[in-house]
Design an enzyme around this catalytic site. Structure first.
Site, PDB file in Angstrom:
ATOM      1  N   ASN A  42       0.851  -1.184   0.000  1.00 20.79           N
ATOM      2  CA  ASN A  42       0.000   0.000   0.000  1.00 20.79           C
ATOM      3  C   ASN A  42       0.892   1.241   0.000  1.00 20.79           C
ATOM      4  O   ASN A  42       1.959   1.276   0.618  1.00 20.79           O
ATOM      5  CB  ASN A  42      -0.983   0.002   1.169  1.00 20.79           C
ATOM      6  CG  ASN A  42      -0.360  -0.030   2.548  1.00 20.79           C
ATOM      7  OD1 ASN A  42       0.610  -0.745   2.795  1.00 20.79           O
ATOM      8  ND2 ASN A  42      -0.933   0.720   3.471  1.00 20.79           N
ATOM      9  N   GLU A  44       0.294   5.222   0.606  1.00 22.19           N
ATOM     10  CA  GLU A  44      -0.633   6.275   1.007  1.00 22.19           C
ATOM     11  C   GLU A  44      -0.206   7.623   0.437  1.00 22.19           C
ATOM     12  O   GLU A  44       0.920   7.793  -0.021  1.00 22.19           O
ATOM     13  CB  GLU A  44      -0.717   6.346   2.536  1.00 22.19           C
ATOM     14  CG  GLU A  44      -1.336   5.104   3.131  1.00 22.19           C
ATOM     15  CD  GLU A  44      -1.451   5.151   4.639  1.00 22.19           C
ATOM     16  OE1 GLU A  44      -2.101   4.261   5.188  1.00 22.19           O
ATOM     17  OE2 GLU A  44      -0.878   6.070   5.290  1.00 22.19           O
ATOM     18  N   CYS A  53      -3.878   0.446  -2.771  1.00 21.80           N
ATOM     19  CA  CYS A  53      -3.769  -0.736  -1.920  1.00 21.80           C
ATOM     20  C   CYS A  53      -2.687  -1.685  -2.441  1.00 21.80           C
ATOM     21  O   CYS A  53      -2.356  -1.676  -3.628  1.00 21.80           O
ATOM     22  CB  CYS A  53      -5.100  -1.480  -1.884  1.00 21.80           C
ATOM     23  SG  CYS A  53      -6.463  -0.533  -1.167  1.00 21.80           S
ATOM     24  N   GLU A  55      -2.868  -4.932  -2.881  1.00 26.33           N
ATOM     25  CA  GLU A  55      -3.385  -5.903  -3.837  1.00 26.33           C
ATOM     26  C   GLU A  55      -3.423  -5.312  -5.245  1.00 26.33           C
ATOM     27  O   GLU A  55      -2.979  -5.943  -6.203  1.00 26.33           O
ATOM     28  CB  GLU A  55      -4.809  -6.349  -3.444  1.00 26.33           C
ATOM     29  CG  GLU A  55      -4.890  -6.989  -2.079  1.00 26.33           C
ATOM     30  CD  GLU A  55      -5.198  -6.023  -0.948  1.00 26.33           C
ATOM     31  OE1 GLU A  55      -5.917  -6.411  -0.024  1.00 26.33           O
ATOM     32  OE2 GLU A  55      -4.705  -4.873  -0.983  1.00 26.33           O
ATOM     33  N   CYS A  84     -10.153  -4.802   0.603  1.00 31.18           N
ATOM     34  CA  CYS A  84     -11.238  -3.823   0.489  1.00 31.18           C
ATOM     35  C   CYS A  84     -12.097  -4.163  -0.736  1.00 31.18           C
ATOM     36  O   CYS A  84     -11.726  -4.989  -1.580  1.00 31.18           O
ATOM     37  CB  CYS A  84     -10.686  -2.406   0.392  1.00 31.18           C
ATOM     38  SG  CYS A  84      -9.966  -1.984  -1.222  1.00 31.18           S
ATOM     39  N   CYS A  87     -10.398  -3.675  -4.212  1.00 24.76           N
ATOM     40  CA  CYS A  87      -9.442  -4.744  -4.550  1.00 24.76           C
ATOM     41  C   CYS A  87     -10.165  -6.031  -4.904  1.00 24.76           C
ATOM     42  O   CYS A  87      -9.759  -6.753  -5.819  1.00 24.76           O
ATOM     43  CB  CYS A  87      -8.478  -4.972  -3.391  1.00 24.76           C
ATOM     44  SG  CYS A  87      -7.320  -3.605  -3.182  1.00 24.76           S
TER      45      CYS A  87
END
Length: 126
Positions: A42, A44, A53, A55, A84, A87
């Site tokens: 991930n 940010e 993310c 994934e 999430c 994803c």
């Protein structure tokens, strides 16, 4: 590649996550049908909607390298949390039968599939 090795690759990748705002680090390791492994983390951003993310980072890297079919993905978090919704949908685009290993920082992981994580999904074959 077996599940323990894929999970370990995700756990190792997790150390490279960029999470200065949430301090919630995630690593992913994606196994393609031809045996290649792509990792992601991930990343940010101060504009939080621009965060990516782990994934999706792994999936997009795999797709950029020409992969379109996946066997499994391992997702490593501190507590073994699930993917999430975004994803899950991106994973479903490439196959609902993809195995998903949800791995905490240490200990046993859960095994499921993309289709189980996203019931009644829509996509190219749904």
């Amino acid at each position: 590649m077996d599940a323990p090795e894929l999970v370990q690759r995700a756990r190792d990748a997790r150390g490279n996550a960029y999470a200065p705002y949430s301090d919630y680090r995630v690593g992913a390791a994606l196994l393609t049908d031809d045996g290649r492994v792509f990792t992601g983390v991930n990343v940010e951003n101060a504009s939080y909607g621009l965060t990516v993310c782990a994934e999706r980072s792994a999936i997009f890297t795999a797709v950029a390298a020409g992969a379109r079919s996946f066997q499994a993905i391992a997702v490593a978090t501190e507590d073994g949390a699930s993917c999430c919704g975004a994803c899950r949908q991106v994973l479903f685009e490439f196959g609902g039968n993809t195995i998903v290993y949800l791995a905490p920082a240490d200990g046993a992981w859960k095994t499921t599939t993309v289709a189980n994580l996203l019931p009644e999904a829509f996509g190219p074959d749904a």
